[in-house]
Motif scaffolding. Structure first.
Motif, PDB file in Angstrom:
ATOM      1  N   CYS A  20       0.858  -1.302   0.301  1.00  0.00           N
ATOM      2  CA  CYS A  20      -0.084  -0.008   0.054  1.00  0.00           C
ATOM      3  C   CYS A  20       0.666   1.217  -0.031  1.00  0.00           C
ATOM      4  CB  CYS A  20      -0.907  -0.090   1.256  1.00  0.00           C
ATOM      5  SG  CYS A  20      -2.212  -1.182   1.045  1.00  0.00           S
ATOM      6  N   VAL A  21       1.828   1.171   0.596  1.00  0.00           N
ATOM      7  CA  VAL A  21       2.791   2.348   0.937  1.00  0.00           C
ATOM      8  C   VAL A  21       3.447   2.728  -0.662  1.00  0.00           C
ATOM      9  CG1 VAL A  21       5.164   3.244   1.661  1.00  0.00           C
ATOM     10  CG2 VAL A  21       3.502   2.379   3.444  1.00  0.00           C
ATOM     11  N   PHE A  22       3.725   1.800  -1.294  1.00  0.00           N
ATOM     12  CA  PHE A  22       4.501   1.865  -2.694  1.00  0.00           C
ATOM     13  C   PHE A  22       3.487   2.093  -3.498  1.00  0.00           C
ATOM     14  CE2 PHE A  22       8.144  -0.405  -0.653  1.00  0.00           C
ATOM     15  CZ  PHE A  22       9.084   0.224  -1.293  1.00  0.00           C
ATOM     16  N   VAL A  23       2.211   1.656  -3.577  1.00  0.00           N
ATOM     17  CA  VAL A  23       1.119   2.121  -4.376  1.00  0.00           C
ATOM     18  C   VAL A  23       0.775   3.702  -4.428  1.00  0.00           C
ATOM     19  CG1 VAL A  23      -1.557   1.950  -4.909  1.00  0.00           C
ATOM     20  CG2 VAL A  23      -0.045  -0.175  -4.631  1.00  0.00           C
ATOM     21  N   VAL A  24       0.973   4.110  -3.163  1.00  0.00           N
ATOM     22  CA  VAL A  24       0.702   5.559  -2.755  1.00  0.00           C
ATOM     23  C   VAL A  24       1.766   6.390  -3.285  1.00  0.00           C
ATOM     24  CG1 VAL A  24       0.511   7.532  -0.926  1.00  0.00           C
ATOM     25  CG2 VAL A  24      -0.821   5.254  -0.809  1.00  0.00           C
ATOM     26  N   LEU A  25       3.078   5.956  -2.955  1.00  0.00           N
ATOM     27  CA  LEU A  25       4.369   6.793  -3.496  1.00  0.00           C
ATOM     28  C   LEU A  25       4.146   6.695  -5.113  1.00  0.00           C
ATOM     29  CD1 LEU A  25       7.146   5.480  -1.242  1.00  0.00           C
ATOM     30  CD2 LEU A  25       6.186   7.576  -1.327  1.00  0.00           C
ATOM     31  N   THR A  26       3.703   5.625  -5.674  1.00  0.00           N
ATOM     32  CA  THR A  26       3.587   5.656  -7.292  1.00  0.00           C
ATOM     33  C   THR A  26       2.813   6.675  -7.724  1.00  0.00           C
ATOM     34  OG1 THR A  26       4.337   3.133  -7.146  1.00  0.00           O
ATOM     35  CG2 THR A  26       3.252   4.006  -9.205  1.00  0.00           C
ATOM     36  N   LEU A  27       1.491   6.683  -7.016  1.00  0.00           N
ATOM     37  CA  LEU A  27       0.424   7.578  -7.213  1.00  0.00           C
ATOM     38  C   LEU A  27       1.045   9.100  -7.358  1.00  0.00           C
ATOM     39  CD1 LEU A  27      -2.663   5.998  -5.660  1.00  0.00           C
ATOM     40  CD2 LEU A  27      -2.084   6.128  -8.329  1.00  0.00           C
ATOM     41  N   PHE A  29       4.048  10.084  -7.307  1.00  0.00           N
ATOM     42  CA  PHE A  29       4.905  10.317  -8.541  1.00  0.00           C
ATOM     43  C   PHE A  29       4.210  10.698  -9.850  1.00  0.00           C
ATOM     44  CE2 PHE A  29       7.349   8.354 -12.117  1.00  0.00           C
ATOM     45  CZ  PHE A  29       8.448   9.096 -11.987  1.00  0.00           C
ATOM     46  N   PHE A  30       3.275   9.883 -10.227  1.00  0.00           N
ATOM     47  CA  PHE A  30       2.494  10.146 -11.517  1.00  0.00           C
ATOM     48  C   PHE A  30       1.847  11.428 -11.598  1.00  0.00           C
ATOM     49  CE2 PHE A  30       3.022   5.462 -12.212  1.00  0.00           C
ATOM     50  CZ  PHE A  30       3.889   5.356 -13.365  1.00  0.00           C
ATOM     51  N   THR A  31       1.310  11.747 -10.305  1.00  0.00           N
ATOM     52  CA  THR A  31       0.726  12.964  -9.961  1.00  0.00           C
ATOM     53  C   THR A  31       1.563  14.107 -10.343  1.00  0.00           C
ATOM     54  OG1 THR A  31      -0.749  12.030  -8.485  1.00  0.00           O
ATOM     55  CG2 THR A  31      -0.878  14.368  -8.418  1.00  0.00           C
ATOM     56  N   ILE A  32       2.720  14.260  -9.745  1.00  0.00           N
ATOM     57  CA  ILE A  32       3.705  15.240  -9.981  1.00  0.00           C
ATOM     58  C   ILE A  32       4.211  15.083 -11.232  1.00  0.00           C
ATOM     59  CG2 ILE A  32       6.281  15.750  -9.351  1.00  0.00           C
ATOM     60  CD1 ILE A  32       5.648  14.637  -6.490  1.00  0.00           C
ATOM     61  N   LYS A  33       4.167  14.104 -11.927  1.00  0.00           N
ATOM     62  CA  LYS A  33       4.766  14.196 -13.405  1.00  0.00           C
ATOM     63  C   LYS A  33       3.643  14.814 -14.173  1.00  0.00           C
ATOM     64  CE  LYS A  33       8.715  12.536 -13.499  1.00  0.00           C
ATOM     65  NZ  LYS A  33       9.956  13.437 -13.616  1.00  0.00           N
ATOM     66  N   GLN A  36       3.493  18.541 -13.868  1.00  0.00           N
ATOM     67  CA  GLN A  36       4.720  19.179 -14.628  1.00  0.00           C
ATOM     68  C   GLN A  36       4.386  19.310 -15.952  1.00  0.00           C
ATOM     69  OE1 GLN A  36       8.025  16.530 -13.700  1.00  0.00           O
ATOM     70  NE2 GLN A  36       8.692  17.772 -11.883  1.00  0.00           N
ATOM     71  N   LYS A  37       3.916  18.109 -16.552  1.00  0.00           N
ATOM     72  CA  LYS A  37       3.293  18.293 -18.018  1.00  0.00           C
ATOM     73  C   LYS A  37       2.317  19.527 -18.163  1.00  0.00           C
ATOM     74  CE  LYS A  37       4.408  13.890 -19.537  1.00  0.00           C
ATOM     75  NZ  LYS A  37       3.811  12.678 -20.329  1.00  0.00           N
ATOM     76  N   ILE A  38       1.493  19.770 -17.337  1.00  0.00           N
ATOM     77  CA  ILE A  38       0.299  20.689 -17.486  1.00  0.00           C
ATOM     78  C   ILE A  38       1.172  22.036 -17.386  1.00  0.00           C
ATOM     79  CG2 ILE A  38      -1.470  21.774 -16.256  1.00  0.00           C
ATOM     80  CD1 ILE A  38      -2.414  18.928 -15.682  1.00  0.00           C
ATOM     81  N   GLY A  39       2.131  22.236 -16.369  1.00  0.00           N
ATOM     82  CA  GLY A  39       2.886  23.379 -16.080  1.00  0.00           C
ATOM     83  C   GLY A  39       3.725  23.715 -17.321  1.00  0.00           C
TER      84      GLY A  39
END
Length: 46
Positions: A20-27, A29-33, A36-39
């Motif tokens: 669960c911790v790694f799933v949240v960290l992956t989410l 990560f993709f949210t930040i990416k 960044q693309k939107i910005g």
């Protein structure tokens, strides 16, 4: 599940917790990416 030893139950809970911790960290990560693309698109439009 009721018949398992306490040690095995603990390992299962620990494993699920780590997953669960790694799933949240992956989410995150993709949210930040995505942000960044939107910005970058908004900067390019200006």
């Amino acid at each position: 599940m009721k018949n398992l030893p306490l040690f095995t139950k603990g390992l299962i809970v620990t494993g699920l917790g780590l997953v669960c911790v790694f799933v949240v960290l992956t989410l995150f990560f993709f949210t930040i990416k995505l942000m960044q693309k939107i910005g970058a698109k908004e900067k390019a439009e200006q």
